[in-house]
Design a protein around this motif. Structure first.
Motif, short mmCIF file in Angstrom:
data_model
loop_
_atom_site.label_atom_id
_atom_site.label_comp_id
_atom_site.label_asym_id
_atom_site.label_seq_id
_atom_site.Cartn_x
_atom_site.Cartn_y
_atom_site.Cartn_z
N THR A 59 0.84 -1.19 0.00
CA THR A 59 0.00 0.00 0.00
C THR A 59 0.88 1.25 0.00
OG1 THR A 59 -1.69 -1.19 1.25
CG2 THR A 59 -1.82 1.23 1.24
N ALA A 88 -0.58 -2.36 -4.07
CA ALA A 88 0.14 -1.39 -4.89
C ALA A 88 -0.77 -0.78 -5.95
CB ALA A 88 1.34 -2.05 -5.56
N THR A 89 -0.49 0.46 -6.28
CA THR A 89 -1.05 1.04 -7.50
C THR A 89 -0.21 0.50 -8.66
OG1 THR A 89 -1.77 3.07 -6.40
CG2 THR A 89 -1.42 3.19 -8.78
N VAL A 90 -0.86 -0.06 -9.66
CA VAL A 90 -0.16 -0.75 -10.74
C VAL A 90 -0.38 -0.04 -12.06
CG1 VAL A 90 0.07 -2.91 -12.04
CG2 VAL A 90 -0.27 -2.96 -9.56
N ILE A 91 0.71 0.17 -12.77
CA ILE A 91 0.67 0.73 -14.12
C ILE A 91 0.90 -0.41 -15.10
CG2 ILE A 91 1.65 2.40 -15.73
CD1 ILE A 91 2.82 3.79 -13.12
N THR A 131 -3.70 2.02 -13.60
CA THR A 131 -3.63 2.87 -14.78
C THR A 131 -2.94 2.05 -15.86
OG1 THR A 131 -1.50 3.85 -14.11
CG2 THR A 131 -3.49 5.02 -13.44
N VAL A 173 7.26 6.50 -9.68
CA VAL A 173 7.24 5.04 -9.58
C VAL A 173 8.34 4.60 -8.62
CG1 VAL A 173 7.75 2.91 -10.85
CG2 VAL A 173 6.27 4.66 -11.87
N LYS A 175 -6.13 -0.32 -7.73
CA LYS A 175 -5.77 1.00 -8.26
C LYS A 175 -4.89 0.79 -9.49
CE LYS A 175 -4.14 2.03 -4.14
NZ LYS A 175 -4.75 0.96 -3.34
N HIS A 214 2.67 2.25 -2.54
CA HIS A 214 3.71 2.13 -3.56
C HIS A 214 3.09 2.05 -4.95
CE1 HIS A 214 6.86 1.66 -0.60
NE2 HIS A 214 6.16 0.72 0.01
N THR A 215 3.82 2.54 -5.93
CA THR A 215 3.36 2.53 -7.32
C THR A 215 4.31 1.70 -8.14
OG1 THR A 215 2.33 4.71 -7.11
CG2 THR A 215 2.82 3.92 -9.34
#
Length: 264
Positions: A6, A32-35, A61, A83, A59, A8-9
């Motif tokens: 949580t 994690a926020t994941v791209i 993108t 990132v 989360k 972290h991207t």
């Protein structure tokens, strides 16, 4: 032991399917926020929808970019938020006899398998170092240490990732940023399933059975005597990306089922 990413991207390259998608799902499940990244908008949107269904509330993108060129990497970098987890998963593979592998093929493999990670790491590592925390993981292969005679061009590119990862780990030593490589062995990925679909139809055998037969014929040194799943590979990557792996850096971590026959 609970992995919590949580706040972290994470950028996972080539994450619209296969091992990359499994890694993205594992990271998203850990908070994690994941791209997501793929070569087309359509593939990225499909992966986002699939992952949103698999991990409610994730989360996410996505950025479409072809990482086989410097311009493609620049386009990705331009679209990125800050990132602190980078998974260099983009790569290509395929059998081709050494004598038939021309300069253009060598260059293609070098640009995608090696230079995409070079360019992204060069751009993203400094901010991780400045923040005092970060994770970079290269997805290599057991072929980095067990060079296949029918894919020498591929094996060379995967060995180069080991050297790159180790060198970068030493470059950022003591910073709180770790750099590691994960080496999958034979894995039942989307690519493998696509390659074997005609054989599944012809023989009536399951994909898992055909994968086991392939391992025993082509990689008889396997200790688990089967192919790994993409989730088994992703589990290692997610752990290495987590705060729990803070004392692991500069390592080549095998998820090859024991194919490489040594004790280190």
């Amino acid at each position: 032991m609970k992995i919590d990413l949580t706040g972290h991207t994470a950028l996972v390259t080539a994450s619209t399917g296969g091992i990359g998608y499994a890694i993205a799902q594992g990271l998203a499940s850990s908070g994690a926020t994941v791209i997501l990244n793929g070569r087309s908008e359509a593939s990225v949107e499909r992966a986002k929808a699939r992952l949103s269904a698999a991990v409610p509330g994730a989360k996410l993108t996505g950025v479409a970019a072809d990482l086989g060129t410097a311009a493609g990497v620049d386009a990705l970098l331009t679209a990125l938020p800050p990132v602190d987890v980078l998974v260099n998963n983009a790569g290509i593979y395929g059998p081709l006899d050494f004598y038939d592998t021309d300069d253009a093929t060598w260059e293609q493999y070098w640009q995608i398998n090696v230079m995409s990670g070079v360019r992204l790491s060069r751009a993203l590592l400094p901010s991780m170092v400045n923040r005092g925390w970060g994770r970079v993981v290269f997805i290599s292969s057991e072929s980095a240490r067990n060079i296949p005679a029918d894919m020498i061009h591929y094996g060379v590119s995967k060995t180069a990732q080991l050297a790159l990862s180790r060198g970068l780990a030493k470059r950022v030593a003591g910073s709180g940023v770790t750099v590691n490589t994960v080496l999958p062995g034979p894995t039942i990925s989307d690519g493998f399933a696509d390659m074997m679909k005609d054989e599944v139809a012809r023989t009536g055998k399951s994909l898992e059975t055909l994968a086991r037969e392939f391992v025993m014929a082509a990689r008889p040194s396997s200790i688990i005597q089967r192919a790994a799943t993409v989730d088994e590979v992703a589990n290692m990557v997610v752990y290495v990306c987590s705060p729990l792996a803070s004392a692991t850096s500069g390592a080549a971590l095998r998820v090859d089922g024991g194919v490489v026959d040594d004790i280190v």
